[in-house]
Design an enzyme around this catalytic site. Structure first.
Site, PDB file in Angstrom:
ATOM      1  N   ASN A  21       0.832  -1.219   0.000  1.00  0.00           N
ATOM      2  CA  ASN A  21       0.000   0.000   0.000  1.00  0.00           C
ATOM      3  C   ASN A  21       0.862   1.262   0.000  1.00  0.00           C
ATOM      4  O   ASN A  21       0.682   2.168  -0.803  1.00  0.00           O
ATOM      5  CB  ASN A  21      -0.868   0.035   1.279  1.00  0.00           C
ATOM      6  N   ARG A  68       8.972 -13.040  -3.688  1.00  0.00           N
ATOM      7  CA  ARG A  68       7.605 -13.487  -4.049  1.00  0.00           C
ATOM      8  C   ARG A  68       6.877 -12.439  -4.889  1.00  0.00           C
ATOM      9  O   ARG A  68       5.917 -12.732  -5.585  1.00  0.00           O
ATOM     10  CB  ARG A  68       6.793 -13.837  -2.791  1.00  0.00           C
ATOM     11  N   CYS A  77       1.889   6.753  11.213  1.00  0.00           N
ATOM     12  CA  CYS A  77       0.900   7.570  10.493  1.00  0.00           C
ATOM     13  C   CYS A  77       0.067   8.423  11.444  1.00  0.00           C
ATOM     14  O   CYS A  77      -0.178   9.605  11.183  1.00  0.00           O
ATOM     15  CB  CYS A  77       0.000   6.686   9.643  1.00  0.00           C
ATOM     16  N   LYS A 109       3.643   4.681  20.726  1.00  0.00           N
ATOM     17  CA  LYS A 109       4.342   5.344  19.618  1.00  0.00           C
ATOM     18  C   LYS A 109       3.940   6.814  19.537  1.00  0.00           C
ATOM     19  O   LYS A 109       4.779   7.685  19.330  1.00  0.00           O
ATOM     20  CB  LYS A 109       4.006   4.655  18.289  1.00  0.00           C
ATOM     21  N   HIS A 118      -7.163   8.380   8.391  1.00  0.00           N
ATOM     22  CA  HIS A 118      -7.216   8.328   9.857  1.00  0.00           C
ATOM     23  C   HIS A 118      -7.838   9.624  10.374  1.00  0.00           C
ATOM     24  O   HIS A 118      -7.568  10.709   9.840  1.00  0.00           O
ATOM     25  CB  HIS A 118      -5.810   8.223  10.443  1.00  0.00           C
TER      26      HIS A 118
HETATM   27  C1  2RA Z   1      -1.830   1.302  11.716  1.00  0.00           C
HETATM   28  N1  2RA Z   1      -0.313   3.063  12.434  1.00  0.00           N
HETATM   29  O1  2RA Z   1      -2.643   2.219  11.452  1.00  0.00           O
HETATM   30  C2  2RA Z   1      -0.421   1.640  12.158  1.00  0.00           C
HETATM   31  C3  2RA Z   1       0.594   1.203  11.141  1.00  0.00           C
HETATM   32  N2  2RA Z   1       0.388   1.793   9.879  1.00  0.00           N
HETATM   33  O2  2RA Z   1      -2.088   0.089  11.627  1.00  0.00           O
END
Ligand code: 2RA
Length: 340
Positions: free
Chosen positions: A13, A39, A130, A215, A243
């Protein structure tokens, strides 16, 4: 004169978005190579109007290449990033492997561009998580004006953050609810994600928080200011991309909502869509494919002296990962390599 750039993990992605954004932003490329595991060998990837055929990461020689954007898991990064770095190719890594390493700069270009000066210690630069990236873009201008003491954030994270398999699970599980006999049991997630929300991202820590929440705390402190107290609740929601975050801040100095709105309007990387009417705010489906971090619902928090609430939405595959990595590459080019 441009750069010789590799995209490692080009079929995932984030890797695909890195290629898209390098082309969209007309990054000065002299040569580009798409690398992937055995792969995925031979898989075709788009780079603007060109088609790249993935080459084998395991046998690739990074000597003579300027930068490598890494979008593979921490385990594979641990194996290949040092190989690239030792060959003189600057690694911009999207995994969490190096984010907390004191010898590796963790960068959001709108927030801490000067940290790029530290890249040469390991020839590696880390890209933030992110959910952190979009939040610190909003926190930084407010912190500069009124010094943030504390952040309380709840996230609403899309399934693309977990990869393509998770997106397929949401799609098939949703369909399966309406088509008898096609029910899909949870596999990527511990519980049903279709028409549900899951307050659990990554592993649980000793104190009951999750690693995703840890994080956000650790990375905000490294990128913005170690003195800021952060508490987070990270939730997976049935959204494909984008998000969203509900953010509450407490500041040292009083900051009224109108001044905060103006500061955010002027801040780099931010679009303020904030009207107190039906639809006067941004939702995840509207941010997909955009570069911006959107801010809505800016309002005073009257329960404390210097409090503000706001809503923050961004494409997690772009500002949350691929765009930020490309912006770091642009910054590295402008400030250090200066070939473009
Ligand atoms: C998630 N921040 O949203 C984590 C990894 N991309 O799953």
């Amino acid at each position: 004169m441009g750069y010789r750039i590799a995209v490692v993990g080009a079929t995932g992605n984030v890797g695909r978005e890195m290629l898209n954004i390098l082309a969209e932003r007309q990054f000065p490329v002299d040569a580009i190579v798409a690398l992937a595991s055995r792969r995925s060998l031979g898989t075709e990837c788009s780079f603007g109007d060109k088609t790249l055929t993935t080459e084998d990461l395991d046998t690739f020689d990074f000597a003579g290449w300027d930068m490598a954007l890494f979008a593979i898991g921490s385990d594979a990064t641990k194996k290949y990033a040092p190989v690239a770095a030792r060959a003189g190719c600057v690694v911009i890594d999207n995994s969490s492997l190096y984010r907390y390493d004191p010898d590796v700069p963790l960068i959001v270009p709108e927030v801490n561009p000067d940290a790029i000066e530290g890249y040469a210690r390991k020839n590696i630069i880390a890209n933030p998580n992110c959910s952190t990236a979009q939040m610190v873009v909003a926190l930084k201008p407010l912190h500069d004006r009124a010094r943030i003491k504390r952040v309380v954030v709840s996230t609403y994270q899309s399934v693309s953050g977990s990869g393509k398999e998770a997106m397929d699970e949401l799609w098939n599980q949703t369909k399966g609810i309406f088509v008898p006999g096609q029910e899909v049991a949870p596999k990527v997630y511990p519980k049903q994600i279709a028409f549900n929300v899951i307050p659990h991202i990554d592993v649980f820590m000793e104190d009951g928080s999750t690693k995703e929440e840890w994080k956000m705390v650790a990375e905000t402190k490294k990128i913005v200011d170690a003195s800021i107290k952060v508490t987070a609740t990270c939730v997976r929601v049935p959204v494909f991309v984008g998000h969203a975050e509900s953010i509450n801040i407490e500041t040292e100095d009083f900051l009224d909502e109108e001044e905060a709105r103006e500061i955010l309007r002027e801040a780099p990387g931010i679009m303020v869509i904030d009207k107190r009417e039906d639809g006067g705010y941004v939702t995840p489906v509207e941010c997909v494919g955009d570069f911006a971090t959107y801010i809505s619902r800016i309002r005073q928090d009257g329960t404390i002296d210097n409090g503000l609430n706001f809503w923050c939405v961004s494409d997690n595959l772009r500002k949350g990962a691929a765009l930020n990595a490309v912006q770091i590459a642009e910054l590295l080019g402008r400030r250090v390599l200066q070939k473009g």
